[in-house]
Design a protein around this motif. Structure first.
Motif, PDB file in Angstrom:
ATOM      1  N   LEU A 123      -2.753  -4.681 -10.549  1.00 12.91           N
ATOM      2  CA  LEU A 123      -1.505  -4.281  -9.889  1.00 12.91           C
ATOM      3  C   LEU A 123      -1.271  -5.028  -8.580  1.00 12.91           C
ATOM      4  CD1 LEU A 123       1.041  -2.607  -9.640  1.00 12.91           C
ATOM      5  CD2 LEU A 123      -0.329  -0.751  -8.682  1.00 12.91           C
ATOM      6  N   PRO A 124      -2.171  -4.932  -7.594  1.00 10.53           N
ATOM      7  CA  PRO A 124      -1.907  -5.667  -6.354  1.00 10.53           C
ATOM      8  C   PRO A 124      -1.906  -7.176  -6.554  1.00 10.53           C
ATOM      9  CG  PRO A 124      -4.137  -4.782  -6.336  1.00 10.53           C
ATOM     10  CD  PRO A 124      -3.430  -4.156  -7.503  1.00 10.53           C
ATOM     11  N   LEU A 125      -2.745  -7.657  -7.467  1.00 13.13           N
ATOM     12  CA  LEU A 125      -2.806  -9.099  -7.701  1.00 13.13           C
ATOM     13  C   LEU A 125      -1.521  -9.615  -8.331  1.00 13.13           C
ATOM     14  CD1 LEU A 125      -6.491  -9.234  -8.961  1.00 13.13           C
ATOM     15  CD2 LEU A 125      -5.629 -10.261  -6.851  1.00 13.13           C
ATOM     16  N   ILE A 392       6.135  -1.969   0.918  1.00  8.78           N
ATOM     17  CA  ILE A 392       4.874  -2.493   1.443  1.00  8.78           C
ATOM     18  C   ILE A 392       5.030  -3.951   1.848  1.00  8.78           C
ATOM     19  CG2 ILE A 392       2.499  -3.108   0.840  1.00  8.78           C
ATOM     20  CD1 ILE A 392       2.764  -0.152   1.208  1.00  8.78           C
ATOM     21  N   ASN A 393       5.626  -4.765   0.966  1.00  8.29           N
ATOM     22  CA  ASN A 393       5.763  -6.192   1.241  1.00  8.29           C
ATOM     23  C   ASN A 393       6.678  -6.479   2.417  1.00  8.29           C
ATOM     24  OD1 ASN A 393       4.036  -6.856  -0.822  1.00  8.29           O
ATOM     25  ND2 ASN A 393       5.661  -7.256  -2.305  1.00  8.29           N
ATOM     26  N   SER A 394       7.610  -5.576   2.705  1.00 11.85           N
ATOM     27  CA  SER A 394       8.487  -5.767   3.859  1.00 11.85           C
ATOM     28  C   SER A 394       7.750  -5.547   5.166  1.00 11.85           C
ATOM     29  CB  SER A 394       9.671  -4.794   3.777  1.00 11.85           C
ATOM     30  OG  SER A 394       9.265  -3.466   4.096  1.00 11.85           O
ATOM     31  N   ALA A 395       6.560  -4.939   5.084  1.00  5.99           N
ATOM     32  CA  ALA A 395       5.863  -4.540   6.302  1.00  5.99           C
ATOM     33  C   ALA A 395       4.529  -5.242   6.506  1.00  5.99           C
ATOM     34  CB  ALA A 395       5.628  -3.023   6.276  1.00  5.99           C
ATOM     35  N   VAL A 396       4.148  -6.148   5.599  1.00  6.36           N
ATOM     36  CA  VAL A 396       2.872  -6.840   5.754  1.00  6.36           C
ATOM     37  C   VAL A 396       3.073  -8.334   5.534  1.00  6.36           C
ATOM     38  CG1 VAL A 396       1.576  -4.830   4.954  1.00  6.36           C
ATOM     39  CG2 VAL A 396       2.188  -6.607   3.316  1.00  6.36           C
ATOM     40  N   PRO A 397       2.274  -9.158   6.208  1.00  7.95           N
ATOM     41  CA  PRO A 397       2.356 -10.602   5.966  1.00  7.95           C
ATOM     42  C   PRO A 397       1.749 -10.967   4.622  1.00  7.95           C
ATOM     43  CG  PRO A 397       0.572 -10.112   7.485  1.00  7.95           C
ATOM     44  CD  PRO A 397       1.291  -8.816   7.250  1.00  7.95           C
ATOM     45  N   MET A 398       2.020 -12.184   4.159  1.00  6.67           N
ATOM     46  CA  MET A 398       1.565 -12.635   2.853  1.00  6.67           C
ATOM     47  C   MET A 398       0.055 -12.472   2.675  1.00  6.67           C
ATOM     48  SD  MET A 398       2.230 -14.138  -0.080  1.00  6.67           S
ATOM     49  CE  MET A 398       3.748 -15.085   0.009  1.00  6.67           C
ATOM     50  N   GLU A 399      -0.714 -12.815   3.721  1.00 14.37           N
ATOM     51  CA  GLU A 399      -2.173 -12.813   3.577  1.00 14.37           C
ATOM     52  C   GLU A 399      -2.771 -11.419   3.452  1.00 14.37           C
ATOM     53  OE1 GLU A 399      -1.188 -13.539   8.007  1.00 14.37           O
ATOM     54  OE2 GLU A 399      -0.491 -14.231   6.040  1.00 14.37           O
ATOM     55  N   GLN A 400      -1.973 -10.364   3.639  1.00 17.49           N
ATOM     56  CA  GLN A 400      -2.459  -9.001   3.438  1.00 17.49           C
ATOM     57  C   GLN A 400      -1.764  -8.305   2.268  1.00 17.49           C
ATOM     58  OE1 GLN A 400      -2.136  -6.800   7.104  1.00 17.49           O
ATOM     59  NE2 GLN A 400      -3.755  -7.957   8.113  1.00 17.49           N
ATOM     60  N   SER A 401      -0.975  -9.055   1.519  1.00 17.19           N
ATOM     61  CA  SER A 401      -0.191  -8.446   0.441  1.00 17.19           C
ATOM     62  C   SER A 401      -1.072  -7.792  -0.611  1.00 17.19           C
ATOM     63  CB  SER A 401       0.695  -9.514  -0.205  1.00 17.19           C
ATOM     64  OG  SER A 401       1.418  -8.988  -1.288  1.00 17.19           O
ATOM     65  N   GLY A 402      -2.136  -8.479  -1.037  1.00 15.65           N
ATOM     66  CA  GLY A 402      -2.980  -7.940  -2.101  1.00 15.65           C
ATOM     67  C   GLY A 402      -3.670  -6.651  -1.709  1.00 15.65           C
ATOM     68  N   VAL A 403      -4.303  -6.645  -0.547  1.00 13.33           N
ATOM     69  CA  VAL A 403      -5.039  -5.446  -0.146  1.00 13.33           C
ATOM     70  C   VAL A 403      -4.080  -4.309   0.208  1.00 13.33           C
ATOM     71  CG1 VAL A 403      -5.233  -6.010   2.315  1.00 13.33           C
ATOM     72  CG2 VAL A 403      -7.008  -4.638   1.203  1.00 13.33           C
ATOM     73  N   ALA A 404      -2.911  -4.635   0.781  1.00 15.94           N
ATOM     74  CA  ALA A 404      -1.958  -3.580   1.125  1.00 15.94           C
ATOM     75  C   ALA A 404      -1.437  -2.883  -0.127  1.00 15.94           C
ATOM     76  CB  ALA A 404      -0.793  -4.166   1.925  1.00 15.94           C
ATOM     77  N   ASN A 405      -1.056  -3.659  -1.129  1.00 15.40           N
ATOM     78  CA  ASN A 405      -0.615  -3.058  -2.390  1.00 15.40           C
ATOM     79  C   ASN A 405      -1.773  -2.403  -3.134  1.00 15.40           C
ATOM     80  OD1 ASN A 405       2.384  -3.661  -2.975  1.00 15.40           O
ATOM     81  ND2 ASN A 405       1.650  -5.621  -2.203  1.00 15.40           N
TER      82      ASN A 405
END
Length: 483
Positions: A123-125, A392-405
């Protein structure tokens, strides 16, 4: 910080059209494998000679593994490449399926379900791949399709299980999971391009990973086994205490290390925190809804004066409209997100889910009532699942997208475990005299609890203040989310 192609804007290239179908297939593979065993747990208990309480470990083990693997693989994808970690996740799903079809031992089946739990990382990936590989104008629709596939696959898994059990044994369910996993791996190898890595200097946070896994296991084990072991028992109380203590240690570690596995500041930022709370409640509703409706439909009407005496297949078919609803919700949610941001579809999704469950609390005497409520509930969950990654993606930078999701998926899993436990306890607390069946009032209470929870998620979601365009810009999360 030096950035590579990973943070750049993707361009239209030949073969990009294969990415989204591959990612949707990976989501379908995991979600179908995860829920497919739910209707056959009684058959599995008989086949492997264990009690009904013991066989529930096949779901508990899978939820525990998925909760642990999801954020870890999401973070490893951020660091070492999303395609590579996606294949690792699917590899665990396939390996677990191989073990499941090759054994008749309950203990090895539990191990197989743990391995299948690694599939939770898809899912996050998948969301990160969409954000990284697709052109900006296609990102909202891509995230919507990937997210909706989770709800679609969960419902389809129940139907496919019913169809297979009509002709073959429970092993056929695991064979189907293996076949689907292998097809997903092959398509992902061909259809998903290799991605660059944002920052080669960032290292893994092993202590953060260990403590995260420990408190999640303690929490989910307590929630999953509370009904069986007794909520006031020493084991359950001890697990809850351990979860709180280890979680506190984990927070301290993540605040102190230079490169944390999960940024606590990101996790407590308003947009992310509210979305995660909504995710937990929606997860509570979805998993609980599937369990309660399936049990209700299979209750013999003559004995209990409610229910429809449905077999496993018919009960699964009654939930099929939820898959159709989720599929329909994906493009609608994408348009709403593009026009109004993620807040409206997330709140509307919770509201529709609440209406569906509230309807069943009052009207449940005919199969049509189940079909209708299932469709509305699926549409609502589909909207919510589409909106959460966008928020989630509106609130985190690209490099944290996987772990945030990944953490958002963990909150959904925890919510689902809590929902299954709470609603299971609700049904068990009020049974028909002389029969091991819940009363109609117990089911009405369970539907009402789910409705209240989903309504609470709808209200909480209104507090989200995310940008209208959730497509990433690579800017720091807090600056963009607090606009």
């Amino acid at each position: 910080m030096k950035r590579t192609q990973d943070a750049g804007t993707p361009h239209e290239e030949p073969g990009r059209g294969r990415i989204l179908p591959a990612l949707v297939l990976t989501m379908l593979a995991f979600s179908m494998v995860q829920t497919a065993v739910v209707p056959i747990l009684p058959s599995l208990a008989t086949a492997v000679h264990v009690s009904s309480g013991t066989v529930a470990w096949l779901m508990t083990a899978n939820l525990l593994a998925a909760a642990v693997f999801t954020p870890l693989l999401g973070r490893f994808g951020d660091l070492y490449g999303r395609k590579a970690m996606l294949l690792v996740s699917l590899g665990g799903l396939a390996l677990g399926s191989v073990l499941a079809v090759s054994t008749d031992s309950f203990d090895w089946l539990v191990v197989a379900r743990v391995l299948q739990g690694a599939g939770g990382g898809v899912l996050p990936l998948a969301i990160s791949v969409v954000r990284n590989q697709l052109p900006p104008r296609k990102v909202p629709g891509g995230i919507a399709a990937v997210s909706a596939a989770m709800g679609i696959g969960s419902a389809l898994g129940l139907v496919v299980t019913g169809l297979l059990m009509e002709q073959w044994s429970y092993k056929s369910v695991f064979w189907a999971g293996l076949l689907l996993s292998l097809v997903a791996i092959a398509w992902s190898v061909v259809g998903i391009p290799k991605d660059a890595v944002s920052d080669q200097t960032v290292k893994v946070d092993p202590l953060g990973a260990l403590t995260l896994a420990a408190w999640l296991c303690a929490l989910l084990l307590a929630v999953s086994q509370g009904n069986a072991w007794g909520w006031g028992s020493g084991r359950i109380v001890g697990l809850f205490v351990a979860a709180v203590v280890i979680a506190a240690v984990w927070v301290v570690i993540e605040l102190k290390v230079r490169h944390p596995l999960v940024s606590i500041r990101m996790l407590v930022s308003p947009v992310v925190a509210i979305t995660n709370v909504a995710g937990a409640v929606i997860g509570f509703g979805m998993y609980g809804c599937f369990m309660v409706i399936s049990n209700f439909a299979q209750t013999p009407g003559k004995a209990a004066h409610y229910g429809f005496g449905a077999d496993v297949l018919h009960a699964g078919v009654m939930l099929l409209p939820s898959a159709v609803g989720s599929m329909t919700a994906a493009p609608v949610g994408a348009r709403l997100i593009a026009a109004r941001g993620p807040r409206i579809p997330l709140s509307l999704g919770g509201l529709l889910a609440a209406v569906a469950m509230g309807f069943l609390a009052v009207v449940n005497g005919h199969p049509v009532d189940i079909y209708l409520a299932s469709a509305v509930f699926g549409f609502g969950v589909g909207l919510a699942y589409t909106a959460m990654p966008a928020a989630i993606n509106s609130a985190v930078p690209m490099e944290q997208s996987g772990v945030a999701n990944g953490m958002n998926a963990v909150f959904r899993t925890v919510g689902g475990a809590v929902g299954t436990a709470v609603l299971g306890a609700t049904l068990a607390s009020d049974t028909i005299e002389g029969l091991p069946l819940p009363t109609l009032g117990a089911y009405q209470e369970a539907f009402s609890i789910t409705a209240i929870g989903c309504f609470a998620a709808a209200i909480a979601s209104l507090a989200i203040r995310a940008p209208l365009s959730p497509v990433n810009s690579g800017k720091p999360a807090v600056q963009r989310a607090s606009r």
